[in-house]
Motif scaffolding. Structure first.
Motif, PDB file in Angstrom:
ATOM      1  N   UNK B 211      -4.598   2.677  -3.760  1.00 20.80           N
ATOM      2  CA  UNK B 211      -5.149   1.088  -3.283  1.00 20.80           C
ATOM      3  C   UNK B 211      -5.360   1.206  -1.661  1.00 20.80           C
ATOM      4  N   UNK B 212      -3.267   0.924  -1.389  1.00 21.51           N
ATOM      5  CA  UNK B 212      -3.141   0.552  -0.315  1.00 21.51           C
ATOM      6  C   UNK B 212      -3.736   1.528   1.035  1.00 21.51           C
ATOM      7  N   UNK B 213      -3.657   2.669   0.782  1.00 23.29           N
ATOM      8  CA  UNK B 213      -4.177   3.525   1.587  1.00 23.29           C
ATOM      9  C   UNK B 213      -5.763   3.144   1.892  1.00 23.29           C
ATOM     10  N   UNK B 214      -6.641   2.853   0.922  1.00 18.39           N
ATOM     11  CA  UNK B 214      -7.637   2.168   0.663  1.00 18.39           C
ATOM     12  C   UNK B 214      -8.186   1.772   1.753  1.00 18.39           C
ATOM     13  N   UNK B 215      -6.765   0.304   2.024  1.00 16.88           N
ATOM     14  CA  UNK B 215      -6.980  -1.202   2.597  1.00 16.88           C
ATOM     15  C   UNK B 215      -7.461  -0.167   4.306  1.00 16.88           C
ATOM     16  N   UNK B 216      -6.261   0.752   4.009  1.00 18.36           N
ATOM     17  CA  UNK B 216      -5.900   1.618   5.808  1.00 18.36           C
ATOM     18  C   UNK B 216      -6.925   1.714   5.510  1.00 18.36           C
TER      19      UNK B 216
END
Lengths: 294, 286
Positions: B211-216
């Motif tokens: 999820x974190x990397x998707x936002x990035x």
């Protein structure tokens, strides 16, 4: 020679909240860039060096107004892009003239088919269909990816994806292409592919190339190198000039290309090789000549 | 490997159905659904079944593969059939009468009929649309078909852009999921053992970094799109233009013919004597 990029006393700062105090989060003013005066001529091949957090990427993002400076002026192709009454059309014209290739090849490809991704920029410019087709073919041909035009981007290698990203920028017919650490995530082969294309575009299409990098070997290939440290422009000159300031570079955490470093070490040991060689072949030759002479 | 899963069950090919314009297929699918619901006699249903079988043949996708597509809805078919058998009240003697269970002839006929209807519906729509249309051309088709909705303020272009980006990033995110899973496995995580709760818990360390990397990724992609002069559909042209070809008109003609036939067969009963044998054969009402 015509000035394509000119910055005057360019400043950029942003706020950051300090981590150590959660109750009274103090706003810290981070000066990412301080009074940058830089002039780039049309057709130049420029490398920007600096360690992480030096402000080199910020500078790149200011040049096509992804970020807006707090103070100072930027002139692109003679036009002041920092004037307060800049219209939307003018803004998009700046972005067309100054293209940008980013670090992560995955996060800049939009479409599910290579040629449709290359067409994304020209489509946004509202060009007629035949013109888009012509530009897509030209761009893919220039970066040597024509045979992959119908492929899905996720099946390509990192270097190939980055070449598609370059084609996407190229299809907008930019005057300047900024490579914002575009080789950082690639393997040595992909890196070579991308740097070769940079040089090809500079020589054959006379596009101004700005390569922001922390690979010294790449910077050494550029005609001109500037070094940014703590938001200030501290060195500006040909690659050979810049890399001759060995101690100064070391003091801000940068090195010379490896061949050059080796010669410096040998000189310290008393070998006295008198050369300004930077690339591997030249360095090898210089060392070899010295050894033969002994 | 999870990256082997096919997206939207699309089977690439060059059959006459594959070559149809996505807009044609979307319209024909809508028409097909209406036709199936209009088909309320065995004859009409048989007609629709025949149409479906012919379409499967034309698509050159093997029957076995197509039939496998029914598997997920098998339970629904059984469920509806079950209810139809026990809940339908018929005239005359029930076939089975045991305590509270009564089964009439009409119930069985109705169950078979409904089951067939659902099967035809699924087979027909998947052959026309999902199996033979790539997700991206489906998106293009939908964007153009729904363009008139822009006038009432629905951001059709944005929806289609979101779809495109989602499709573009599914393989990338699957790849990343695999990487994270391998990283967790190499440090002793176990995804294949334990009860349901334990397994779901084991997924959390995968989902959070994903999820974190998707936002990035989303942020970087937005910047890259802006740098490439993206400003919605304002003043935007397209590289690929969808055009109707003679093949599309041929299919439209056939669809209209079928539709007309079905309407005719529904109206006709009023003009044939209800006592005749032909009437019984043709227009048995369920």
């Amino acid at each position: 020679m015509k000035e394509i990029i000119k910055t005057k006393d360019l400043c950029f700062s942003y706020f950051e909240y300090s981590d150590n105090d959660n109750v009274n989060q103090a706003k810290i003013d981070v000066h990412a860039l301080v009074d940058i005066n830089l002039t780039v001529n049309e057709g130049e091949y420029l490398a920007i060096l600096g360690h992480n957090g030096s402000g080199k990427s910020t500078l790149a993002k200011l040049l096509n107004l992804i970020l807006t400076p707090q103070r100072g002026n930027i002139f692109i192709d003679g036009q002041d892009i920092t004037k307060p009454d800049l219209t939307e059309d003018e803004l998009f014209d700046v972005r067309r003239k100054v293209g940008m290739v980013f670090q992560n090849p995955d996060n800049q490809l939009v479409a599910t088919i290579v040629e449709e991704d290359v067409a994304f920029g020209p489509e946004n410019l509202g060009l007629p269909r035949e013109e888009i087709r012509r530009r897509v073919n030209f761009a893919l041909n220039t970066v040597g990816m024509s045979e992959y035009s119908g492929h899905a981007p996720h099946k390509l290698s990192g270097g190939q994806k980055q070449r598609v990203a370059i084609a996407g920028v190229l299809a907008m017919k930019p005057k300047v292409i900024i490579f914002d650490e575009s080789t950082a995530m690639l393997d040595p082969r992909g890196r070579k592919e991308v740097v070769d294309i940079m040089e090809k575009l500079n020589r054959e299409e006379s596009i101004t190339i700005i390569n922001i990098t922390h690979y010294m070997e790449e910077a050494a290939r550029a005609d001109r190198v500037i070094v940014i440290n703590d938001g200030k422009l501290i060195m500006d000159g040909t690659a050979k000039e810049v890399f001759s300031h060995v101690d100064e570079l070391h003091s801000i955490g940068l090195e010379s290309p490896q061949g050059r470093e080796l010669i410096n070490e040998l000189n310290k040991a008393g070998l006295n090789i008198d050369t300004d060689a930077l690339n591997e072949d030249e360095c090898t030759e210089a060392i070899l000549n010295k050894l033969k002479a002994i | 490997m999870i990256s082997d899963i096919t997206l939207g069950q699309f089977f690439p090919g060059f059959s006459p159905i594959h070559k149809l314009d996505p807009r044609t297929k979307i319209i024909l699918t809508t028409l097909f659904i209406i036709e199936v619901f209009l088909a309320d006699t065995p004859l009409l249903l048989a007609l629709m079944l025949l149409t479906t079988v012919i379409m499967i043949g034309v698509s050159r996708i093997s029957f076995a593969v197509v039939l496998r597509g029914i598997k997920p809805i098998f339970f629904i078919i059984i469920f509806t059939a079950f209810f139809n058998i026990f809940m339908t009240k018929g005239q005359g003697e029930p076939l089975v009468h045991f305590k509270i269970i009564t089964i009439y002839k009409e119930g069985i006929i109705r169950a078979v009929f409904m089951g067939l209807r659902v099967i035809i519906l699924i087979l027909g729509t998947s052959i026309l649309l999902t199996y033979t249309t790539s997700p991206i051309s489906l998106t293009d088709g939908l964007e153009i078909l729904f363009k008139p909705l822009k006038k009432i303020g629905i951001p059709v272009h944005l929806f289609s852009m979101m779809m495109t980006i989602a499709l573009r990033f599914i393989p990338t995110l699957i790849e990343e999921t695999e990487k994270i899973m391998n990283a967790q496995k190499s440090r002793g995580a176990d995804f294949s053992q334990g009860g349901l709760i334990k397994r779901v818990k084991a997924l959390i360390p995968i989902l959070v970094p994903l999820l974190v990397s998707s936002f990035k990724r989303a942020e970087e992609l937005a910047t890259a799109m802006e740098a490439r002069c993206y400003r919605g559909d304002k003043n935007r042209t397209k590289l690929v233009k969808l055009t109707y070809k003679p093949l599309d008109f041929l299919w439209f003609a056939m669809a209209v013919l079928l539709f007309g036939g079905i309407i005719a067969l529904r109206i006709l009963p009023g003009h044939i004597s209800p006592d005749s044998l032909i009437y019984d054969i043709l227009f048995y009402k369920v």
